[in-house]
Design an enzyme around this catalytic site. Structure first.
Site, PDB file in Angstrom:
ATOM      1  N   ASP A 138       0.861  -1.193   0.000  1.00 52.45           N
ATOM      2  CA  ASP A 138       0.000   0.000   0.000  1.00 52.45           C
ATOM      3  C   ASP A 138       0.892   1.235   0.000  1.00 52.45           C
ATOM      4  O   ASP A 138       2.017   1.189   0.527  1.00 52.45           O
ATOM      5  CB  ASP A 138      -0.833   0.064   1.288  1.00 52.45           C
TER       6      ASP A 138
HETATM    7  N1  URA Z   1      -1.112  -5.896   3.852  1.00 46.51           N
HETATM    8  C1  URA Z   1      -1.593  -4.632   3.878  1.00 46.51           C
HETATM    9  O1  URA Z   1      -2.629  -4.362   4.475  1.00 46.51           O
HETATM   10  N2  URA Z   1      -0.908  -3.684   3.250  1.00 46.51           N
HETATM   11  C2  URA Z   1       0.255  -3.906   2.596  1.00 46.51           C
HETATM   12  O2  URA Z   1       0.842  -2.973   2.047  1.00 46.51           O
HETATM   13  C3  URA Z   1       0.742  -5.222   2.586  1.00 46.51           C
HETATM   14  C4  URA Z   1       0.044  -6.208   3.212  1.00 46.51           C
END
Ligand code: URA
Length: 276
Positions: free
Chosen positions: A141
């Site tokens: 993310d």
């Molecule tokens: N899980 C998440 O919620 N975000 C990420 O960036 C990676 C795994």
């Protein structure tokens, strides 16, 4: 293949060394068939960064090296560094001079793409120019920081991201604390989300302070926002999230916003983790 990689390959082929002539180690000759016009096995191993040429010869003499499934005991065996499947102690060694492998410590606020139509910072701002086009292995993310691998090795990248190959990713999350034992138990048992259950490989509370606790979650799947959704579902929404490990590759002391080349050993370990 880039011009630089092509030049490296040609230099390997041209670099004649009389020590490479067809000697054998006193063992019976192997049944491996030389690649016509190929380069000497010990030279391919040394150029890939496995060991010095001398140490590579010792590995060959000890019967630790195989090519295309055959143990090779001759120092003079000829291989194609681009296509021969070379293994040391059963672990794959990538000898192709155009294959690139990097680890990047992505900062928060950077999108996990190489280009962004909205003009936000992207991974390309941190990778700089590489001699071959590379792509990222999976995504984080925008608000997650941590380890992202980049490569131009499509087979490996596919396996590292596909849940079937069970390559474990490790995340560290800051959540409201303390985290009760019951919640840890619930997570380990498997939490049901809208799009199916989440099977964690492990869960542990690293720091159980109030108001913030730190937890470590290890997972081999990569559904969108999976860690955030999991922790939200058990009443401990994530405020900070970082990925610290992908399979055998650890972020270690890699500074935020910097990238490093993986070692030959690390690439072999990734291949092994991906079942290649
Ligand atoms: N899980 C998440 O919620 N975000 C990420 O960036 C990676 C795994």
């Amino acid at each position: 293949m880039s011009k630089a990689a092509r030049e490296r390959l040609n230099a390997l082929r041209a670099d004649y060394d009389p020590r490479d002539e067809d000697r054998h180690t006193g063992e019976d000759r192997d049944s491996y068939t030389d690649v016509p016009g190929g380069i000497r096995l010990q030279k391919a191993l040394a150029a890939a960064g496995v060991a010095s040429r001398r140490a590579s010869e010792e590995m060959i003499a000890a019967g630790r090296v195989s090519v295309d499934g055959q143990t090779v005991r001759r120092f003079g065996a000829r291989v194609d560094p681009e296509t021969s499947e070379i293994r040391v102690d059963g672990m794959r060694v990538v000898t192709a001079p155009d294959k690139l492998y990097f680890a990047l410590n992505k900062p928060r606020g950077v999108v996990s793409t190489m280009w962004d139509p909205e003009g936000r910072p992207t991974l390309a701002d941190y990778t700089g120019q590489t001699e071959e086009r590379i792509f990222h292995v999976g995504r984080l993310d925008t608000e997650t920081e941590g380890l992202i691998l980049l490569t131009n090795d499509g087979d490996l990248a596919n396996r590292l991201t596909h849940p079937r190959y069970k390559v474990v990713k490790t995340y560290v999350a800051k959540v409201p604390g303390p985290v009760p034992h019951g919640v840890a138990r619930e997570i380990r048992k498997g939490v049901e989300l809208d799009d199916g259950p989440v099977e964690v490989d492990s869960f542990r509370v690293v720091d159980n302070d109030a108001p913030k606790a730190m937890v470590e979650i290890r997972l081999h799947e990569g559904r969108k926002h999976i860690v955030r959704r999991l922790m939200e579902a058990v009443g401990h929404p994530v405020s900070d999230l970082a990925r610290t490990q992908v399979g055998p590759i650890d972020l270690n002391a890699l500074k935020l916003g910097t990238m490093r080349t993986l070692t030959s050993r690390e690439v072999s370990e990734l291949y092994e983790a991906a079942g290649l």
